[in-house]
Design a protein around this motif. Structure first.
Motif, PDB file in Angstrom:
ATOM      1  N   TYR A 234      13.266 -22.092 -16.262  1.00  0.00           N
ATOM      2  CA  TYR A 234      12.988 -20.402 -16.035  1.00  0.00           C
ATOM      3  C   TYR A 234      11.022 -20.132 -15.999  1.00  0.00           C
ATOM      4  O   TYR A 234      10.394 -19.624 -15.819  1.00  0.00           O
ATOM      5  CB  TYR A 234      13.817 -19.050 -16.482  1.00  0.00           C
ATOM      6  N   TYR A 235      10.676 -20.598 -17.974  1.00  0.00           N
ATOM      7  CA  TYR A 235       9.859 -20.320 -17.977  1.00  0.00           C
ATOM      8  C   TYR A 235       9.046 -21.435 -17.448  1.00  0.00           C
ATOM      9  O   TYR A 235       7.785 -20.891 -17.504  1.00  0.00           O
ATOM     10  CB  TYR A 235       9.536 -20.359 -19.278  1.00  0.00           C
ATOM     11  N   GLU A 236       9.327 -22.551 -17.324  1.00  0.00           N
ATOM     12  CA  GLU A 236       8.296 -23.933 -16.523  1.00  0.00           C
ATOM     13  C   GLU A 236       8.103 -23.261 -15.260  1.00  0.00           C
ATOM     14  O   GLU A 236       7.152 -23.762 -15.184  1.00  0.00           O
ATOM     15  CB  GLU A 236       8.941 -24.785 -16.303  1.00  0.00           C
ATOM     16  N   ALA A 237       8.867 -22.869 -14.382  1.00  0.00           N
ATOM     17  CA  ALA A 237       8.481 -22.629 -13.196  1.00  0.00           C
ATOM     18  C   ALA A 237       7.927 -21.283 -13.325  1.00  0.00           C
ATOM     19  O   ALA A 237       7.093 -21.020 -12.350  1.00  0.00           O
ATOM     20  CB  ALA A 237       9.990 -22.193 -12.539  1.00  0.00           C
ATOM     21  N   LEU A 238       7.657 -20.511 -14.028  1.00  0.00           N
ATOM     22  CA  LEU A 238       6.952 -19.122 -14.245  1.00  0.00           C
ATOM     23  C   LEU A 238       5.696 -19.657 -14.212  1.00  0.00           C
ATOM     24  O   LEU A 238       4.627 -19.254 -14.154  1.00  0.00           O
ATOM     25  CB  LEU A 238       7.265 -18.255 -15.061  1.00  0.00           C
ATOM     26  N   LYS A 239       5.772 -20.465 -15.343  1.00  0.00           N
ATOM     27  CA  LYS A 239       4.343 -21.589 -16.076  1.00  0.00           C
ATOM     28  C   LYS A 239       3.691 -22.024 -14.641  1.00  0.00           C
ATOM     29  O   LYS A 239       2.496 -21.829 -14.593  1.00  0.00           O
ATOM     30  CB  LYS A 239       4.370 -22.472 -16.723  1.00  0.00           C
ATOM     31  N   SER A 240       4.212 -22.115 -14.037  1.00  0.00           N
ATOM     32  CA  SER A 240       4.118 -22.638 -12.337  1.00  0.00           C
ATOM     33  C   SER A 240       3.715 -22.408 -11.884  1.00  0.00           C
ATOM     34  O   SER A 240       2.473 -22.709 -11.238  1.00  0.00           O
ATOM     35  CB  SER A 240       4.890 -24.506 -12.101  1.00  0.00           C
ATOM     36  N   LEU A 241       3.313 -21.339 -11.696  1.00  0.00           N
ATOM     37  CA  LEU A 241       3.373 -20.703 -10.503  1.00  0.00           C
ATOM     38  C   LEU A 241       2.109 -20.065 -11.411  1.00  0.00           C
ATOM     39  O   LEU A 241       1.175 -19.638  -9.950  1.00  0.00           O
ATOM     40  CB  LEU A 241       4.360 -18.886 -10.635  1.00  0.00           C
ATOM     41  N   TYR A 242       1.806 -19.229 -12.243  1.00  0.00           N
ATOM     42  CA  TYR A 242       0.778 -18.779 -12.668  1.00  0.00           C
ATOM     43  C   TYR A 242      -0.398 -19.773 -12.696  1.00  0.00           C
ATOM     44  O   TYR A 242      -1.431 -19.903 -12.445  1.00  0.00           O
ATOM     45  CB  TYR A 242       0.737 -19.191 -13.904  1.00  0.00           C
ATOM     46  N   ASP A 243       0.317 -21.061 -12.818  1.00  0.00           N
ATOM     47  CA  ASP A 243      -1.128 -22.348 -13.155  1.00  0.00           C
ATOM     48  C   ASP A 243      -1.968 -22.366 -11.924  1.00  0.00           C
ATOM     49  O   ASP A 243      -3.276 -22.541 -11.346  1.00  0.00           O
ATOM     50  CB  ASP A 243      -0.802 -23.780 -13.466  1.00  0.00           C
TER      51      ASP A 243
END
Length: 229
Positions: free
Chosen positions: A18-27
């Motif tokens: 989930y964190y990886e997906a969230l960071k990807s969205l922010y990037d």
């Protein structure tokens, strides 16, 4: 205790994904919007709030899972009141008493429960406990977890870098506020950066690893018994 450990590791994997997906969205949002509404600030705040719910889920599943596995082990080994340590005796007595406790309960109800408790002890009835005996209900932070461990006679060592699990107080508060509708997901999420969430996750996991090691030792060595070594 293996079931709890497996669940613990599975939940960590879920949170990491989930964190990886969230960071990807922010990037992606930082690079360009591309006209996609899912990069909207409010939506990302909602996702950050959900991260806190996942962390609390990890906390409660770990502690509740470990304690109930200990209770299951008690029952499966046919352990009786006179065989367990004082802490477990106290927990069992309160658990049994609370089955009848009510401000409107009749005197006869208390008398019957008292007779039942006495007979259970005298006849060496196998102890049976369930999650209700822990008094855990959406209120788990580091202080409460330490209290639960102390009430069972469970010892543990906590990694100093997690600062005693202080972040769990905030996680519990935000979880309860979201559950009761006191704040919205957007309001909650705006208070956290991705780095904040990473620190919260890492410190929570470190704290729980220390507690889980104590639970496993208690379970493996049957330290719930009076004569356990």
């Amino acid at each position: 205790m293996q079931a709890t450990i497996d669940t613990f590791n599975d939940r960590i994997s879920e949170i990491s994904l989930y964190y990886e997906a969230l960071k990807s969205l922010y990037d992606t949002k930082a690079e360009q919007n591309n006209g996609q509404k899912y990069y909207d600030d409010d939506f990302l705040k909602i996702l950050k709030s959900n991260a806190l719910l996942m962390i609390y889920n990890l906390v409660e599943s770990t502690i509740m899972g470990g304690i109930t596995e200990i209770y299951d082990d008690l029952r499966q080994h046919g352990v009786t009141y006179r065989q367990v340590r004082q802490e477990i005796q106290n927990i069992w007595f309160v658990f049994k008493f609370n089955q009848v406790y009510d401000k409107n309960a009749h005197y006869n109800s208390y008398r019957e429960k008292a007779v039942e408790i006495i007979n259970s002890i005298l006849t060496d009835e196998i102890l049976t406990l369930d999650r209700k005996a822990t008094n855990i209900s959406g209120n788990l932070d580091a202080e409460k977890i330490r209290q639960v461990c102390n009430e069972h006679g469970i010892t543990y060592q906590i990694d100093p870098s997690c600062r005693g699990g202080i972040v769990l107080s905030d996680v519990k508060e935000k979880r309860n506020n979201l559950a009761h509708g006191t704040i919205s997901f957007v309001e909650c999420g705006r208070d956290y950066t991705i780095d904040d969430l990473e620190k919260t996750k890492d410190q929570t996991i470190l704290f729980l690893r220390g507690i889980l090691a104590g639970l496993k030792d208690y379970y493996d060595r049957q330290l719930y018994l009076q004569t356990a070594q």
